[in-house]
Design a protein around this motif. Structure first.
Motif, PDB file in Angstrom:
ATOM      1  N   CYS A  46      68.799  21.468   1.793  1.00  0.00           N
ATOM      2  CA  CYS A  46      68.561  22.701   2.528  1.00  0.00           C
ATOM      3  C   CYS A  46      67.107  22.706   2.989  1.00  0.00           C
ATOM      4  O   CYS A  46      66.234  22.128   2.334  1.00  0.00           O
ATOM      5  CB  CYS A  46      68.818  23.916   1.642  1.00  0.00           C
ATOM      6  N   SER A  47      66.840  23.350   4.112  1.00  0.00           N
ATOM      7  CA  SER A  47      65.468  23.365   4.619  1.00  0.00           C
ATOM      8  C   SER A  47      65.094  24.769   5.086  1.00  0.00           C
ATOM      9  O   SER A  47      65.949  25.581   5.428  1.00  0.00           O
ATOM     10  CB  SER A  47      65.309  22.369   5.761  1.00  0.00           C
ATOM     11  N   PHE A  48      63.797  25.019   5.062  1.00  0.00           N
ATOM     12  CA  PHE A  48      63.249  26.294   5.498  1.00  0.00           C
ATOM     13  C   PHE A  48      61.987  25.991   6.287  1.00  0.00           C
ATOM     14  O   PHE A  48      61.130  25.230   5.838  1.00  0.00           O
ATOM     15  CB  PHE A  48      62.916  27.172   4.279  1.00  0.00           C
ATOM     16  N   LEU A  49      61.865  26.559   7.473  1.00  0.00           N
ATOM     17  CA  LEU A  49      60.676  26.385   8.313  1.00  0.00           C
ATOM     18  C   LEU A  49      60.109  27.761   8.605  1.00  0.00           C
ATOM     19  O   LEU A  49      60.822  28.640   9.098  1.00  0.00           O
ATOM     20  CB  LEU A  49      61.025  25.667   9.618  1.00  0.00           C
ATOM     21  N   ASP A 108      74.017  26.125   8.423  1.00  0.00           N
ATOM     22  CA  ASP A 108      74.209  24.968   7.544  1.00  0.00           C
ATOM     23  C   ASP A 108      73.020  24.710   6.630  1.00  0.00           C
ATOM     24  O   ASP A 108      72.489  23.605   6.561  1.00  0.00           O
ATOM     25  CB  ASP A 108      74.530  23.711   8.351  1.00  0.00           C
ATOM     26  N   CYS A 109      72.553  25.766   5.966  1.00  0.00           N
ATOM     27  CA  CYS A 109      71.490  25.609   4.970  1.00  0.00           C
ATOM     28  C   CYS A 109      70.146  25.239   5.599  1.00  0.00           C
ATOM     29  O   CYS A 109      69.295  24.630   4.960  1.00  0.00           O
ATOM     30  CB  CYS A 109      71.914  24.575   3.927  1.00  0.00           C
ATOM     31  N   ALA A 110      69.936  25.571   6.848  1.00  0.00           N
ATOM     32  CA  ALA A 110      68.656  25.336   7.528  1.00  0.00           C
ATOM     33  C   ALA A 110      68.217  26.656   8.155  1.00  0.00           C
ATOM     34  O   ALA A 110      68.931  27.227   8.980  1.00  0.00           O
ATOM     35  CB  ALA A 110      68.781  24.259   8.583  1.00  0.00           C
ATOM     36  N   THR A 111      67.049  27.142   7.778  1.00  0.00           N
ATOM     37  CA  THR A 111      66.570  28.434   8.259  1.00  0.00           C
ATOM     38  C   THR A 111      65.213  28.273   8.933  1.00  0.00           C
ATOM     39  O   THR A 111      64.346  27.563   8.426  1.00  0.00           O
ATOM     40  CB  THR A 111      66.440  29.425   7.081  1.00  0.00           C
ATOM     41  N   ILE A 112      65.043  28.944  10.069  1.00  0.00           N
ATOM     42  CA  ILE A 112      63.754  28.969  10.771  1.00  0.00           C
ATOM     43  C   ILE A 112      63.357  30.430  10.930  1.00  0.00           C
ATOM     44  O   ILE A 112      64.119  31.234  11.456  1.00  0.00           O
ATOM     45  CB  ILE A 112      63.838  28.287  12.153  1.00  0.00           C
ATOM     46  N   THR A 113      62.160  30.763  10.447  1.00  0.00           N
ATOM     47  CA  THR A 113      61.632  32.118  10.508  1.00  0.00           C
ATOM     48  C   THR A 113      60.247  32.078  11.135  1.00  0.00           C
ATOM     49  O   THR A 113      59.519  31.099  10.998  1.00  0.00           O
ATOM     50  CB  THR A 113      61.550  32.729   9.090  1.00  0.00           C
TER      51      THR A 113
END
Length: 114
Positions: free
Chosen positions: A15-18, A40-45
């Motif tokens: 999983c990734s977070f940006l 799909d478990c990838a978030t950009i904020t």
């Protein structure tokens, strides 16, 4: 971001977070986070904050920010030098009469003249 900072995290579960911190010179506090995408478990904020802006304090003729006689800080009006006691000016390169830098310069001048 074209001007700011991006912080990325990728975990062991893939999983990734940006988090993108965009420069906003007018921001007094960071803005509420805006969700750009999440799939799909990838978030950009994204947030807007002065903390994403580059510091651009005044420099002396040798290129030292704040003449090495102060700290470069972010104020509501932008980057500015917070001068050490006894100094003033945009780049902290001016001595206040009787300040430590001024006294040191006069001691040197008296020694040379004697």
């Amino acid at each position: 971001p074209t001007q700011g900072v991006a912080l990325a995290y990728s975990g062991p579960d893939r999983c990734s977070f940006l988090l993108r911190v965009r420069c906003s010179e007018a921001a007094v506090e960071p803005s509420e986070p805006t969700l750009i995408s999440s799939a799909d478990c990838a978030t950009i904020t994204e947030v807007e904050s002065v903390h994403g802006c580059p510091l651009g304090c005044a420099r002396d003729r040798n290129g030292a920010a704040c003449s090495n006689r102060g700290q470069c800080v972010w104020a509501k009006t932008g980057a500015a030098c917070h001068c050490d006691p006894g100094t003033t000016g945009a780049a902290c390169d001016e001595d206040i009469n009787g300040g430590p830098a001024a006294r040191a310069r006069w001691r040197f001048a008296i020694i040379v003249l004697v």
